[in-house]
Design an enzyme around this catalytic site. Structure first.
Site, PDB file in Angstrom:
ATOM      1  N   ASP A  47       0.838  -1.200   0.000  1.00 23.25           N
ATOM      2  CA  ASP A  47       0.000   0.000   0.000  1.00 23.25           C
ATOM      3  C   ASP A  47       0.878   1.256   0.000  1.00 23.25           C
ATOM      4  O   ASP A  47       0.629   2.206  -0.744  1.00 23.25           O
ATOM      5  CB  ASP A  47      -0.921  -0.019   1.225  1.00 23.25           C
ATOM      6  CG  ASP A  47      -1.773   1.235   1.328  1.00 23.25           C
ATOM      7  OD1 ASP A  47      -2.606   1.460   0.445  1.00 23.25           O
ATOM      8  OD2 ASP A  47      -1.589   1.986   2.301  1.00 23.25           O
ATOM      9  N   GLU A 119      -1.707  -5.422  -3.879  1.00 19.85           N
ATOM     10  CA  GLU A 119      -0.757  -4.673  -3.045  1.00 19.85           C
ATOM     11  C   GLU A 119       0.326  -5.590  -2.483  1.00 19.85           C
ATOM     12  O   GLU A 119       1.503  -5.223  -2.429  1.00 19.85           O
ATOM     13  CB  GLU A 119      -1.505  -3.971  -1.907  1.00 19.85           C
ATOM     14  CG  GLU A 119      -2.393  -2.842  -2.386  1.00 19.85           C
ATOM     15  CD  GLU A 119      -3.141  -2.143  -1.264  1.00 19.85           C
ATOM     16  OE1 GLU A 119      -3.492  -0.959  -1.447  1.00 19.85           O
ATOM     17  OE2 GLU A 119      -3.374  -2.761  -0.204  1.00 19.85           O
TER      18      GLU A 119
END
Length: 223
Positions: A47, A119
């Site tokens: 992220d 991610e």
């Protein structure tokens, strides 16, 4: 795994990082004897890697954009809907290790699960090959694709700015329906201007449906 690496355009030196990125917590919990770690830590790192690379790209390529616009554009680029598109392109769901219940419940198509896995994979690439390797993949699957679309926009904000050219304009978004199973639900939203419908849109989340409705309204009101 080789097919996934081909799609990514990246070959792992440490394949265990990719294996970890594809291991959902439900699988790790059901197979504790194997001592597997879920992909949640990698998701956390990915992220940040995605956010930093995207922010750096926008900062360098849009020198005239103010901070607010940069923030909104970055949010649109790294949102769940954008990551779900990447997951579908990679067919990532088919590679995931899921617990039996999660798998039976449609977890391979669940937007939150496949977006998190994207991610995690980005973090795995970053740890295996460095920021340059991660940047190439983010550029290929997210940044270049958005450029082809004409750039990512916050259509709700753009619509608000459009109608505010005249005073007393009131925009409202209404959820008018939804269909599909819980793990792949599609929402329908209508946007009204002063009580009259001006656009409609669908999406895998209410936010995405609202953005698509706002985009349709902009196209209608601009003609």
């Amino acid at each position: 795994m080789e097919k996934l690496e081909e799609k990514l355009g990246y070959t792992f030196r440490d394949r265990s990082l990719l294996e970890n990125a594809l291991t959902h917590s439900s699988y790790a919990n059901e197979n504790k004897s194997l001592g597997l770690q879920s992909n949640e830590r990698l998701e956390f790192l990915g992220d940040s890697v995605l956010g930093m690379v995207t922010a750096d790209y926008l900062f360098r390529t849009h020198p005239d954009l103010p901070e607010g616009d940069l923030t909104r554009t970055r949010a649109a680029l790294v949102c769940e809907g954008s990551l779900v598109e990447v997951a579908h392109q990679l067919e990532l769901g088919s590679y995931l290790k899921l617990g039996k219940g999660e798998d039976a419940g449609g977890g391979r198509e669940r937007p939150s699960i496949v977006a998190d896995a994207v991610e995690a994979v980005l973090a795995a690439v970053y740890l295996d090959g460095g920021i340059g390797s991660a940047r190439k993949i983010i550029q290929k699957f997210i940044l270049d694709r958005e450029e082809e679309k004409g750039g990512s926009r916050d259509y709700k904000t753009a619509l608000q700015e459009l109608v505010q050219r005249e005073s007393g304009q009131v925009l409202t978004y209404r959820l008018i329906g939804s269909n599909g199973p819980d793990h792949a639900k599609v929402f329908q939203v209508e946007v009204d201007l002063n009580g009259a419908p001006v656009g409609g849109g669908e999406g895998h989340s209410k936010k995405e449906a609202e953005q698509n409705a706002a985009k349709a309204a902009i196209e209608k009101l601009s003609h």
